[in-house]
Design a protein around this motif. Structure first.
Motif, PDB file in Angstrom:
ATOM      1  N   GLU A 130      -3.025  13.199   5.889  1.00 17.01           N
ATOM      2  CA  GLU A 130      -4.111  14.085   6.329  1.00 17.01           C
ATOM      3  C   GLU A 130      -5.445  13.737   5.677  1.00 17.01           C
ATOM      4  OE1 GLU A 130      -2.840  18.060   5.480  1.00 17.01           O
ATOM      5  OE2 GLU A 130      -1.257  18.019   6.992  1.00 17.01           O
ATOM      6  N   SER A 131      -5.408  13.093   4.530  1.00 18.31           N
ATOM      7  CA  SER A 131      -6.649  12.766   3.812  1.00 18.31           C
ATOM      8  C   SER A 131      -7.441  11.654   4.478  1.00 18.31           C
ATOM      9  CB  SER A 131      -6.331  12.353   2.369  1.00 18.31           C
ATOM     10  OG  SER A 131      -5.713  11.072   2.352  1.00 18.31           O
ATOM     11  N   GLY A 132      -6.778  10.868   5.343  1.00 13.76           N
ATOM     12  CA  GLY A 132      -7.472   9.772   6.015  1.00 13.76           C
ATOM     13  C   GLY A 132      -7.561   8.508   5.181  1.00 13.76           C
ATOM     14  N   ILE A 133      -6.931   8.501   4.026  1.00 16.70           N
ATOM     15  CA  ILE A 133      -6.939   7.302   3.189  1.00 16.70           C
ATOM     16  C   ILE A 133      -6.058   6.241   3.836  1.00 16.70           C
ATOM     17  CG2 ILE A 133      -6.245   6.331   0.959  1.00 16.70           C
ATOM     18  CD1 ILE A 133      -6.914   9.005  -0.320  1.00 16.70           C
TER      19      ILE A 133
ATOM     20  N   ARG B  44     -11.858   5.185   3.425  1.00 16.75           N
ATOM     21  CA  ARG B  44     -11.359   5.221   2.044  1.00 16.75           C
ATOM     22  C   ARG B  44     -10.068   4.431   2.017  1.00 16.75           C
ATOM     23  NH1 ARG B  44     -11.231  11.066  -0.114  1.00 16.75           N
ATOM     24  NH2 ARG B  44      -9.715  11.242   1.555  1.00 16.75           N
ATOM     25  N   ILE B  45     -10.006   3.480   1.095  1.00 16.76           N
ATOM     26  CA  ILE B  45      -8.888   2.532   1.029  1.00 16.76           C
ATOM     27  C   ILE B  45      -8.176   2.688  -0.312  1.00 16.76           C
ATOM     28  CG2 ILE B  45      -8.235   0.070   1.104  1.00 16.76           C
ATOM     29  CD1 ILE B  45      -9.625   1.045   3.671  1.00 16.76           C
TER      30      ILE B  45
ATOM     31  N   LYS C 196     -13.706  -8.800   0.214  1.00 16.89           N
ATOM     32  CA  LYS C 196     -13.697  -8.627   1.663  1.00 16.89           C
ATOM     33  C   LYS C 196     -14.089  -7.206   2.082  1.00 16.89           C
ATOM     34  CE  LYS C 196     -12.398 -10.189   5.810  1.00 16.89           C
ATOM     35  NZ  LYS C 196     -12.889 -11.372   6.461  1.00 16.89           N
ATOM     36  N   LEU C 197     -13.543  -6.206   1.369  1.00 19.78           N
ATOM     37  CA  LEU C 197     -13.691  -4.818   1.812  1.00 19.78           C
ATOM     38  C   LEU C 197     -14.892  -4.064   1.247  1.00 19.78           C
ATOM     39  CD1 LEU C 197      -9.951  -3.710   1.686  1.00 19.78           C
ATOM     40  CD2 LEU C 197     -11.311  -4.284   3.706  1.00 19.78           C
ATOM     41  N   GLN C 198     -15.253  -4.327   0.008  1.00 23.90           N
ATOM     42  CA  GLN C 198     -16.287  -3.520  -0.645  1.00 23.90           C
ATOM     43  C   GLN C 198     -17.590  -3.425   0.152  1.00 23.90           C
ATOM     44  OE1 GLN C 198     -16.542  -3.639  -4.916  1.00 23.90           O
ATOM     45  NE2 GLN C 198     -18.765  -3.447  -4.856  1.00 23.90           N
TER      46      GLN C 198
ATOM     47  N   SER D 276     -14.874   3.842  -0.078  1.00 21.82           N
ATOM     48  CA  SER D 276     -14.336   3.804  -1.435  1.00 21.82           C
ATOM     49  C   SER D 276     -13.051   2.988  -1.476  1.00 21.82           C
ATOM     50  CB  SER D 276     -14.059   5.219  -1.954  1.00 21.82           C
ATOM     51  OG  SER D 276     -13.042   5.831  -1.191  1.00 21.82           O
ATOM     52  N   ILE D 277     -12.737   2.491  -2.681  1.00 21.18           N
ATOM     53  CA  ILE D 277     -11.508   1.744  -2.918  1.00 21.18           C
ATOM     54  C   ILE D 277     -10.823   2.344  -4.132  1.00 21.18           C
ATOM     55  CG2 ILE D 277     -10.471  -0.496  -3.496  1.00 21.18           C
ATOM     56  CD1 ILE D 277     -12.842  -1.833  -2.066  1.00 21.18           C
ATOM     57  N   LEU D 278      -9.537   2.620  -3.964  1.00 20.64           N
ATOM     58  CA  LEU D 278      -8.708   3.142  -5.049  1.00 20.64           C
ATOM     59  C   LEU D 278      -7.581   2.145  -5.305  1.00 20.64           C
ATOM     60  CD1 LEU D 278      -8.522   6.511  -3.266  1.00 20.64           C
ATOM     61  CD2 LEU D 278      -9.573   6.306  -5.506  1.00 20.64           C
ATOM     62  N   PHE D 279      -7.009   2.225  -6.479  1.00 24.69           N
ATOM     63  CA  PHE D 279      -5.891   1.368  -6.840  1.00 24.69           C
ATOM     64  C   PHE D 279      -4.689   2.222  -7.205  1.00 24.69           C
ATOM     65  CE2 PHE D 279      -3.372  -0.318 -10.367  1.00 24.69           C
ATOM     66  CZ  PHE D 279      -2.851  -1.452  -9.784  1.00 24.69           C
ATOM     67  N   GLY D 280      -3.492   1.811  -6.775  1.00 32.46           N
ATOM     68  CA  GLY D 280      -2.278   2.495  -7.185  1.00 32.46           C
ATOM     69  C   GLY D 280      -1.587   3.201  -6.039  1.00 32.46           C
TER      70      GLY D 280
END
Length: 167
Positions: free
Chosen positions: A10-13, A122-123, A144-146, A151-155
């Motif tokens: 639902e967050s769209g991430i 948001r990735i 490539k993405l930035q 936004s970019i998250l890790f984990g």
């Protein structure tokens, strides 16, 4: 009773798994050390004989890494001769270890991805993966993405580390 909701969905991430960039095609290697005289010298005539009699169909539709595990100077033309027999048979041919060629294929896969679907999204890049040098793949993805994402998250979604946020 309350319905179970998938809050991550639902967050769209958008989740990206580095394993998705790993080649699906088998990666095999050809070690030129097997063609050296006394483990140190590559003689042209026997090498050309091996080139002409080797069954190159064994490499059909595979990714081939050409390398030499011995501490010997291999002339450039030797790699070129092997490649000339593999091009059109193998799916892809490169020089290096199997691991380095997998890294090369991962980088090429990332470079070839269409990024328009990620624009202003948001990735999250999954942290656990069985690829060689995941750091290289992650930095390649960042390059490539930035420029296009929000936004970019890790984990994992439950414990993501913020890495980049567009200002």
């Amino acid at each position: 009773m309350d319905e179970i909701r998938n809050k991550v969905k639902e967050s769209g991430i958008i989740q990206l798994d580095l394993a998705d960039f790993k080649p699906k095609t088998p990666v095999v290697s050809i070690d030129l050390a097997d063609q050296l005289l006394e483990g140190i010298l590559l003689r042209e005539k026997p090498f050309r004989e091996w080139i002409s009699t080797n069954d190159w169909t064994l490499y059909n539709d595979k990714i081939v890494a050409i390398s030499c595990s011995a501490d010997a100077l291999i002339p450039t033309w030797a790699y070129m001769l092997v490649a000339s027999k593999l091009i059109g048979v193998a799916r892809y041919v490169s020089v290096g270890t199997e691991e380095s060629v997998v890294k090369e294929c991962i980088a090429a896969s990332i470079a070839g991805m269409d990024i328009e679907s990620f624009r202003d999204q948001r990735i999250i890049i999954k942290g656990c993966s069985d690829i060689p040098a995941p750091e290289l793949a992650m930095v390649t993805l960042m390059n490539k993405l930035q420029p296009v994402v929000k936004s970019i998250l890790f984990g994992e979604p439950c414990s993501a580390v913020p890495v980049y946020k567009k200002r």
